[in-house]
Design a protein around this motif. Sequence first.
Motif, PDB file in Angstrom:
ATOM      1  N   LEU A 102      -0.050  13.458   6.204  1.00  0.00           N
ATOM      2  CA  LEU A 102       0.615  11.400   6.749  1.00  0.00           C
ATOM      3  C   LEU A 102      -0.469  10.635   5.629  1.00  0.00           C
ATOM      4  CD1 LEU A 102       1.230  12.061  10.231  1.00  0.00           C
ATOM      5  CD2 LEU A 102       2.904  12.734   8.255  1.00  0.00           C
ATOM      6  N   ILE A 103       0.349   9.298   5.123  1.00  0.00           N
ATOM      7  CA  ILE A 103      -0.305   8.304   4.876  1.00  0.00           C
ATOM      8  C   ILE A 103       0.285   7.207   5.866  1.00  0.00           C
ATOM      9  CG2 ILE A 103      -1.155   6.617   3.261  1.00  0.00           C
ATOM     10  CD1 ILE A 103      -0.412   9.075   1.266  1.00  0.00           C
ATOM     11  N   ILE A 104      -0.639   6.919   6.241  1.00  0.00           N
ATOM     12  CA  ILE A 104      -0.396   5.433   7.206  1.00  0.00           C
ATOM     13  C   ILE A 104      -1.141   4.078   6.646  1.00  0.00           C
ATOM     14  CG2 ILE A 104      -1.281   4.671  10.316  1.00  0.00           C
ATOM     15  CD1 ILE A 104      -2.506   6.836  10.727  1.00  0.00           C
ATOM     16  N   ALA A 105      -0.088   3.151   6.406  1.00  0.00           N
ATOM     17  CA  ALA A 105       0.236   2.181   6.154  1.00  0.00           C
ATOM     18  C   ALA A 105       0.681   1.187   6.843  1.00  0.00           C
ATOM     19  CB  ALA A 105       0.935   2.277   4.473  1.00  0.00           C
ATOM     20  N   GLY A 106       0.821   1.291   8.034  1.00  0.00           N
ATOM     21  CA  GLY A 106       1.952   0.353   8.813  1.00  0.00           C
ATOM     22  C   GLY A 106       1.067  -1.220   9.330  1.00  0.00           C
ATOM     23  N   GLY A 107       0.723  -1.745   8.482  1.00  0.00           N
ATOM     24  CA  GLY A 107      -0.356  -2.818   8.795  1.00  0.00           C
ATOM     25  C   GLY A 107      -0.702  -2.890   9.981  1.00  0.00           C
ATOM     26  N   VAL A 108      -1.400  -3.985  10.047  1.00  0.00           N
ATOM     27  CA  VAL A 108      -1.143  -4.990  11.621  1.00  0.00           C
ATOM     28  C   VAL A 108      -0.121  -5.572  12.138  1.00  0.00           C
ATOM     29  CG1 VAL A 108      -3.688  -4.526  10.914  1.00  0.00           C
ATOM     30  CG2 VAL A 108      -3.089  -6.347  10.261  1.00  0.00           C
ATOM     31  N   ASP A 109      -0.550  -6.733  13.445  1.00  0.00           N
ATOM     32  CA  ASP A 109      -0.088  -7.515  13.601  1.00  0.00           C
ATOM     33  C   ASP A 109      -0.887  -8.759  14.412  1.00  0.00           C
ATOM     34  OD1 ASP A 109       2.904  -6.660  14.094  1.00  0.00           O
ATOM     35  OD2 ASP A 109       2.775  -5.850  15.733  1.00  0.00           O
ATOM     36  N   ALA A 124       0.988  -1.041   0.429  1.00  0.00           N
ATOM     37  CA  ALA A 124       0.224   0.110   0.363  1.00  0.00           C
ATOM     38  C   ALA A 124       1.143   0.995  -0.176  1.00  0.00           C
ATOM     39  CB  ALA A 124      -0.714   0.148   0.984  1.00  0.00           C
ATOM     40  N   GLY A 125       1.825   1.350   0.784  1.00  0.00           N
ATOM     41  CA  GLY A 125       2.853   2.321   1.295  1.00  0.00           C
ATOM     42  C   GLY A 125       3.737   2.664  -0.207  1.00  0.00           C
ATOM     43  N   LEU A 126       3.438   1.672  -0.652  1.00  0.00           N
ATOM     44  CA  LEU A 126       4.826   2.130  -2.269  1.00  0.00           C
ATOM     45  C   LEU A 126       3.989   2.151  -2.916  1.00  0.00           C
ATOM     46  CD1 LEU A 126       7.253  -0.952  -2.390  1.00  0.00           C
ATOM     47  CD2 LEU A 126       7.697   1.312  -1.628  1.00  0.00           C
TER      48      LEU A 126
END
Length: 297
Positions: free
Chosen positions: A103-110, A12-14
């Motif tokens: 800001l774009i948050i694309a950090g995923g989940v655990d 997503a981030g890329l």
Amino acid sequence: MVDVIIIGGSFAGLSAAMGLGRSLKNVMVIDNNDPCNKKVAHSHNFITHDGASPAQIALSARQQVLKYPSVSILNDTVVEAKPNNTHFDVRTASGNLFTARTLIIAGGVDDILPDIDGFAACWPTSIIHCPYCHGYEERGKMLAVIANGDEGFEYARLIHNWSKYLTVFTNGPATFTQLQRAKLENNNIAIIESPIASLIHHNGQVSHVTLTNGGALPVDFIFYKPAFGQKSDVPKQLGCDLTKAGHIQVNMFGETSVPGVFAIGDCASPMRSVANAVAAGNFTSAYVNKLLIEEDF
């Protein structure tokens, strides 16, 4: 100062970085190289890349994104983000401080895995959550679902499309309605209520599910939807609203409840797939570029 900081540099981030780079925006992607699919051998249901490893796709994506001179990728972890008038200050674990307009948050989940012996070793090799990503390869095999209640019924009904050899492990007393139980049994789906003791496996490939009552059943592949938490603490710091399930609440453009903050990919969507993440990044990048142009024009 950059136009956009993207927190998380997986698909997503890329994808968002490429769209913004092609729009001549100054973009910094901050990523710690810890994707949730790092143990997944093959990615499917993504045209032109069907069967490739997520690592291969991500490497190619990074190389292509970095061809755009206004995009940079920093190997670091964002530990703090806060608004500063019309901008956002972002601090990383290594002590770097950056400022961005958006800001774009694309950090995923655990993923939060159950405390079952052997489970973590099999995840996500022979235990996976998504039949659309991996069901075809396991078609016709001895499949299992670990779930219960309404969710378990719907999950089992879905998986049954890929194999007639299906067992539902409720890992305790079943909470199906009478109608749900009857439908499962009428479709020859076994319901095992005895708690699971362990998973027998070889290098992560499950072969048997052992039960606390002493039984053991052969299984080739297991489907399980884990609980999860946000990988990054940034959404909480910024005050982003979450859904009941725990995803960042966004509209169709990826906008969060905090002006100037967007969220894309697994952290904001229950549809966890490479294709969905790429599509979300592409769509949101176009909208963010539009907003930035409106500010400057």
